[in-house]
Design a protein around this motif. Sequence first.
Motif, PDB file in Angstrom:
ATOM      1  N   ILE A  23       0.569  -1.578   0.121  1.00  0.00           N
ATOM      2  CA  ILE A  23      -0.177   0.049  -0.121  1.00  0.00           C
ATOM      3  C   ILE A  23       0.797   1.499  -0.250  1.00  0.00           C
ATOM      4  N   LYS A 322      -3.517  -0.103   8.150  1.00  0.00           N
ATOM      5  CA  LYS A 322      -4.265   0.360   6.108  1.00  0.00           C
ATOM      6  C   LYS A 322      -5.074  -0.668   6.090  1.00  0.00           C
ATOM      7  N   SER A 357     -11.570   2.219  -6.029  1.00  0.00           N
ATOM      8  CA  SER A 357     -10.106   2.573  -6.804  1.00  0.00           C
ATOM      9  C   SER A 357     -10.620   3.366  -8.040  1.00  0.00           C
ATOM     10  N   LYS A 391      -9.632  -1.757  -2.795  1.00  0.00           N
ATOM     11  CA  LYS A 391      -9.250  -0.950  -2.314  1.00  0.00           C
ATOM     12  C   LYS A 391     -10.358   0.234  -2.508  1.00  0.00           C
ATOM     13  N   TYR A 392      -9.691   0.733  -1.255  1.00  0.00           N
ATOM     14  CA  TYR A 392     -10.046   2.698  -1.105  1.00  0.00           C
ATOM     15  C   TYR A 392      -9.520   4.056  -0.690  1.00  0.00           C
ATOM     16  N   SER A 393     -10.122   5.117  -1.228  1.00  0.00           N
ATOM     17  CA  SER A 393      -9.664   6.590  -0.279  1.00  0.00           C
ATOM     18  C   SER A 393     -10.205   7.074  -0.221  1.00  0.00           C
ATOM     19  N   SER A 418      -5.115   6.041   1.627  1.00  0.00           N
ATOM     20  CA  SER A 418      -5.436   5.159   1.052  1.00  0.00           C
ATOM     21  C   SER A 418      -5.112   3.125   1.785  1.00  0.00           C
ATOM     22  N   ILE A 420      -6.630  -0.603   2.322  1.00  0.00           N
ATOM     23  CA  ILE A 420      -7.674  -2.047   2.267  1.00  0.00           C
ATOM     24  C   ILE A 420      -8.506  -2.701   2.929  1.00  0.00           C
ATOM     25  N   ALA A 538      -6.816  -7.936  -1.538  1.00  0.00           N
ATOM     26  CA  ALA A 538      -8.284  -8.234  -0.613  1.00  0.00           C
ATOM     27  C   ALA A 538      -8.751  -9.699  -0.035  1.00  0.00           C
TER      28      ALA A 538
END
Length: 693
Positions: A23, A322, A357, A391-393, A418, A420, A538
Amino acid sequence: MAGKRPAPAAMLLVLLAAAFAPISSAVRPVSDAHRSAAAELFAPSADGSFGDLESTYEAVRTFQILGLENYKSLSGKACKFAAENLASPGSTAKDLFHAVRISGVLGCGDDARVYDGVVAKLKAVIKDTNSLLEFYYSVGGLLSIKEQGHNVVLSDAESTFHAIKALSQSDGRWRYDTNSAESSTFAAGIALEALAGIVSLADAEVDPSMVGVVKNDIVKLFDTIKSYDDGTFYFDEKHVDATEYKGPIKTSASVLQGVTSFAAVVSGKLNIPAEKILGLAKFFLGIGLPGSAKDCFNQIESLSFLENNRVFVPLILSLPSKVFSLTSKDQLKVEVTTVFGSAAPSLKVNLVQVLGSDSKVITSENKELQYDLDNKVHYLDIAPLKIDVGKYSIVFEISLQEPEHETVYVTGGRNTESVIVTGLIKVNKAEIGISDNDAGTVESVQKLDLLKDTKVSLSAYHLQKLRLSFQLTTPLGHTFKPHQVFLKLKHESKVEHLFVVPGSARQFKIVLDFLGLVEKFYYLSGRYDLELAVGDAAMENSFLRPVGHLELDLPEAPEKAPRPPAQAVDPFSKFGPKAEISHIFRAPEKRPPKELSLAFMGLTLLPFIGFLIGLVRLGVNLKNFPSLPGPAAFASLFHAGIGAVLLLYVLFWLKLDLFTTLKYLGFLGIFLVFVGHRTLSYLSSVSTKQKTA
C-alpha cells in the motif's frame, strides 16, 4: 501464455505478490525506528569520538532532540574536544561555531574567560568579512554563547543586518558573497538564520522596514518551492553546480530552519501558506529512515524546528493500520499528532467520503469519529459504512475544537488515506467437465468445492473441450474479480501450460479446445494434473489448489512438430548425495620370513663391529684429549657432533626421509666444521710446541 513453462511454483509467487501487495507509504510521526536508526548512524568510533566538530555537534544534537541518553555518556570527551578548539588560537569561525554549540547542548560549563576570547574573535570576524558563511558562523556562535547565559551584545547589529541583506536577490535567494554570480536557495536559509541571530543580539531594535523587506523576501522564496502531487513541498537549488548543490533535504532544512528562526524573533506573522508548511513536514517525514548521518540530522532538526515554531505547527494524520478485515470486524483508527508524536490539541475528525479504486464515490457521509482517550486515537466501526472488500481512498476532515489556542496549528483541511478492506470470498457453482467439440454436448460434468481438497478424474481426446466455471462473491454478495485467476495443466513429463481464466460480471469461465492446442501441448498424450490459482490482496482466502487430473489422448506428432522444451536442471542438484565409490586395494606383496630379516640385520652390524676392533688394534687412547677447559669443550662438542651424525643415520634408516635427513645433516655439518676446526687447531699448536721444545 499457453505452452510456456513458468518457473516452479510460479503461481504461488504470483499469489503471494497479490496477497501482500504494498500500500502507498504512510506519513507517520517520528517513532522508535528513527531513534534506533540515529543510534546506528551516529555510532561513535572505538575511542568514543564522532569525528570532527561538525559531526560531533550533529550527533549530540540529534540524540538530544530524540531524547536518547547516548550523548550524555560521551559528554566528557565531546566537551574536552570542544574546549580544546575554543582555547586554540588557530580555530576558525566555523570551528568556534560548532564548539560553542556542542558546549550548549551538553552543558559543558566552559570558563567565562574562554568565552570572552571567543566573543572578541567572532566580533572581529563579523567586522572584517563580506562572506555569508562567515557571518552565519560568527553570529550563530555569539547567539549560542548568549543562550548559555553569557552577556553578549552586538553593538553594530543594524550595519551587520544591512551587510547580509545586501547579498539578497529579487527572487528571495541569497549570494554567498559579493563576488558570487549565482544566487542559492540554501544560502537563503543560512542568511535568514543569521539575520534572526542579529535581531536577538542587537542592543536596540532593528529597523522595522528592513525586517518587513526580509518578510517579503521570504514570501518570494516560498513562491519558488516545488511540490509533488500528494501535497508534499520541498526546496531545491535553481542551478545545479557540483560545488554548490546541496540536494533537496539539506536545502529544505536550511530554508525551514532559517524561516522559523526569523519568525521567532520578529513581531507579526509571516505571510506563508499553511499548506506549504504542512507540505514541508510531509517531505521530511516522507523520507522515512534516512540512509546517512547527515540526512538524519537534517531531518530530525528540521522537524524539531517545525514542532516548536510560531508560524504553523503541522498536525499529521496517520492510520496505525491500512488493512481492515471485514471478517474480524476491525475498527477504522486514526492518529492525529505533531511530527514527534506528541499529543495534539482537542480535535474533531470526520469521515467525509469513501472512494473506490476508480475514484467512484462509495459513500459520502459526514461521520464524526469517536475519541479513545486511553489510546489517543479516533475510531469508527466500518461495518455500518457497508464497505465491501477492495481498495479505497478515505477522505478525512480535521478541525480544531479550540480555535483560540495560542499555538497556531495547521491540519491540512481534508486528508486522503489509501486503505485495503479484506474479507472471505465465497466460491460458488464451481463445475468442470468435458464436452464434444462440434455440438457442445457435455459428456461429464462434476461439481467442485474449491475451498476443500476435492479432486476429479477426467479423460478426453483431441476433438473434445475442457470446461471450467465458478463464481466469486464478496461478503456483501457482490461479484468479486480478483487480480489473478490461473489454470495450470502439468504433464507427467513436467511440461507445464498456464492459462488465464477470464471473468465476466456473472462468473469465471474457461474453455480449452484441445484440437487447437495440440501444437502447444507438443502432441503429448498422457496424464495432466490440473491446478487452479485464485489470488487478490483483498481476498483473505486466496488459494492454489489441485482440482484433479486429466487423461488426454492426442494424435501422433507429425515429423516437423515442435518438440517439448528441455526441462530446467535444478541448480541445487549438484549439492545432493553422489554415487558411492567402491575401491578394492591391491593385495599386499609376499614378504620374506622374519628369521631371514634378522639375519640380514646382523650382517649389516658386522662392519661396525670391525670398526671397534680396528680401534682397539690401533691403540686408540685419550692421552691427547685437551686438558684446558676451552679446548676440552670444543673437543667434546666435536665428538658429540659425530655421535649426532651417527644417530641421524639410524633415524634415517628407521623413520626420516632423505630430504629431512639432508636438512639436519647440513646443520650438523656446519657445526662440526666449526668445532672440529677449533679442536684440530689446538692439537696442531700443541704438536708444534712439542717439536720446537
